[in-house]
Design an enzyme around this catalytic site. Sequence first.
Site, PDB file in Angstrom:
ATOM      1  N   ASP A   1      12.753  33.966 -34.039  1.00  0.00           N
ATOM      2  CA  ASP A   1      12.856  34.556 -35.373  1.00  0.00           C
ATOM      3  C   ASP A   1      11.816  35.648 -35.481  1.00  0.00           C
ATOM      4  OD1 ASP A   1      14.754  32.841 -36.241  1.00  0.00           O
ATOM      5  OD2 ASP A   1      13.384  31.474 -37.257  1.00  0.00           O
TER       6      ASP A   1
ATOM      7  N   ALA B   1       0.825  -1.210   0.000  1.00  0.00           N
ATOM      8  CA  ALA B   1       0.000   0.000   0.000  1.00  0.00           C
ATOM      9  C   ALA B   1       0.854   1.254   0.000  1.00  0.00           C
ATOM     10  CB  ALA B   1      -0.920  -0.007   1.211  1.00  0.00           C
TER      11      ALA B   1
END
Length: 887
Positions: free
Chosen positions: A330, A284
């Site tokens: 760019d 668990a």
Amino acid sequence: MNAWYAKSVKQVLGELETDRERGLSPAEAGRRLERWGPNELARQRRAGLLRRFLGQMKDPMILVLLAAAGLSLWATGGEDWLDAAIILVIVAVNACISISQEDNAEKALEALRQMSAPLAKVLRDGKEIRLETAALVPGDIIRLEAGDLVPADARILTAAGLRCDESAMTGEPVPAAKAPVGELPEDTPLADRRNMVLSGTVVTGGRALCVITATGMDTEMGRIAGMLLGEEDSQTPLQKKMAEISKTLSFVCLCVCAVMFGAGLLQGKALLGMFMTAVSLAVAAIPEGLPAIVTIVLALGVQRMVRRGAIVKRLPAVETLGCAGVICSDKTGTLTQNRMTVVDVWTPRTGERALALTIGALCSDAALIRAGREPAAGGDPTEAALVVAAAREGLEKGTLEEQWPRRAELPFDSERKLMSTVHQKADGSFRVLVKGAPDVLLGRCRMDEGARRRALSRNEAMALRALRVLGVAYKDLAFLPRTLDSATLEQGLTFTGLIGMMDPPRPEVRRAVEQCYAAGIRPVMITGDHKLTAVAVAKELGICRKGDLAVTGEDLDFMPQGLLEQEVERFAVYARVSPEHKMRIVRAWQARGKVVAMTGDGVNDAPALKAADIGCAMGVAGTDVAKGAADMILTDDNFATIVSAVEQGRGIYANIKKAIHYLLSCNIGEILTIFLATVLDFHQMPLVPVQLLWLNLVTDSLPALALGVEPVEEGVMEQAPRDARASLFSRAFSLRLAWQGAMVGLLTLTAYFLGEYVLSDPGEAHAAANTMAFATLTLCQLFHAFDVRSERASLLHIGVFSNAAMNRAFLIGLVMQLSVLCVPPLQAVFNTVPMSPVEWAVVLCLAVTPVVVCEAAKAAGRAGARRVRRVPGARRAPLYTGASKGR
Ligand code: ATP
């Protein structure tokens, strides 16, 4: 294999039953596709379902659990069969969940792969279309240009300046020149087959028309594909770390369980029962699902990003995005719309306007697609603008080309910044037409100093108006020179004029730039365009602010790298740069400790895209090579998309952190509960093994996944970028995990204590206490998921029910838990008893406590932060500490 290079073009076309002007018909292509199969390399087959299921069972803890269940079954003579069966079912369900999660992650990744796959330019029925490379068949006529990935083996029909990087196939590092030469001897080695292009290689320059001779596994690449099967494993740093942490935590868990087991034995508890509890707790509490959850959250986040125009090719980029400190972009097409319109034509000599426009139209590859009053052209936007401008004045490109047929060309490249075409005149002599960046072009023209200065100042005046300016020039030749290159064609030109084009900025970019500055990210413009044009646009967009500088590629050539590193933070604009300068800029920023995102589209941008931490290729204008080298592809080529991807990246990271926060604090709670119960020598465990396993099923994956898809929180773009080197487990975060886990554990023990000693009838005490502890621990975790949804903001502020996935996870968990608490047959299986209203009230109060306490802690934290902010200048300081430490 058929030696296509040893045949004549006519023979090749004949054998492949295709037409060089029209290509194949779609119907014929369909038939061939069926016959030859898709143009793909065979992939490794995935393991079958059963194999994968058994693979899940290989987890050592699961094996131990199964062994323990078997042992207990045997020891009790089959009495505990129900427990054993439940364990089996839970383990099987867990395995199924894991497999389906892996499947989802895999599918998401496959979808991404397909989206970033290149398209090929194919002639079908005389029309050029773009097709997925998988649909190509032998006989298809394809067009290749610089930056394309060659999609299949093909024989060259026509070519201009074609060069291919075949290093992947032949090991030859220098790009090979290719041409449509005639038959080659049969024994020509692969590297010397000049009239063929090979699948998987890259076109580095020029263009060509080719006919496909082989596809898929029949290509040369296919023959060596065996070596390439199995893609590189690209685990993100976070995934790797999670796998590691998972291991460490498993070890810690195992130690705790062992100590617990030992202590239980010393206390004289039943050996088998103790062992089962220890193993169930380990199963668990060990966060075995953590790495999978990280992967799924990343993959889901990536899908969300796709919807916003960013295709992330490598998962690690998602994490890196959140750390981005600089975005180098760019200009043309990314910051601007790339919708060019010619607005100014200037010629030094009167009466040459028509000549200037003619050169612009002829020396370009754009085609007029609509003539008349509203002309339109397709192709590169810069060139299309020229073709349209000429058509507006009655100079239609088609008619011009009939008059001046093109005989040769030197394609544009961003290094040279020029393009030339050679045309034949009616008298048989030739005229070279050249267009390109005016400052470069003027250097190649014959003219006196005064005229040159006049032209340059005119160029600057246009650039100051944010216009993109192209110069046009020509030269007459009696004969074609033997070698056609820049030295023979682009020297001694006659300057004709300047053409100015407007390219409006993208409207959304201004806001994106503002967002960048607020988020501690520096936007930088890198462009091949003129400095004045660049600065004018940068100012309009807010990229260039007071005190910022602009430099040109030439300036950079004179600047040693050390100096660039020192000054790099002052430069907002780089103009007239070539792709190799991009590399230096990336390195300079990286030397300052920044994580750099960089855009690119051309072949030569690939190294910079690779060097950048986040290479972003243009989806529309980008070449295959750029896309191949990039980490992310922008489907709309838009700067704003990068910024929104950064925002998503930050959000995804925060969400992963939340999922980890939730899982670990809950697991700590579980361990602490059992550990304290053992150490404090409770005479019975607060939770029985099946309850622990059930808990794992109800609370682990669904709420954690729901946290992973939390909407991006507001305010993520008002913080400084995360330091890429900082550990996820900061002191504050670890502390939070610890105290919240401790709280969950103590609340559970409180429930047990109250059930055992205060509320219940003496006879039933154990069962009732056990039920209360079980209910409290599960519900505590379900509620706790809500306060984890934001690290700082209050739950009320983000909206209690604003995450639908979380609501679903909660409801499913609640129904599951209520059914084992209230449905009689399940009660028997899970060892629970009906609770009285008072007991229910106590459980609910304890279960919501974490939400109340955690919300109060957040509120206190916010109040503290407000006080700090009131101190003048304090807001900026914490924002930038991370960044400045790196210097
Ligand atoms: P960015 O790098 O921001 O995309 P850019 O598109 O201007 O900017 P390049 O494509 O490298 O960068 O172009 C550099 C210069 O070359 C341009 O400023 C222009 O003067 C010139 N140029 C651009 N396209 C062509 C072309 N098709 N033919 C001739 N010259 C061109």
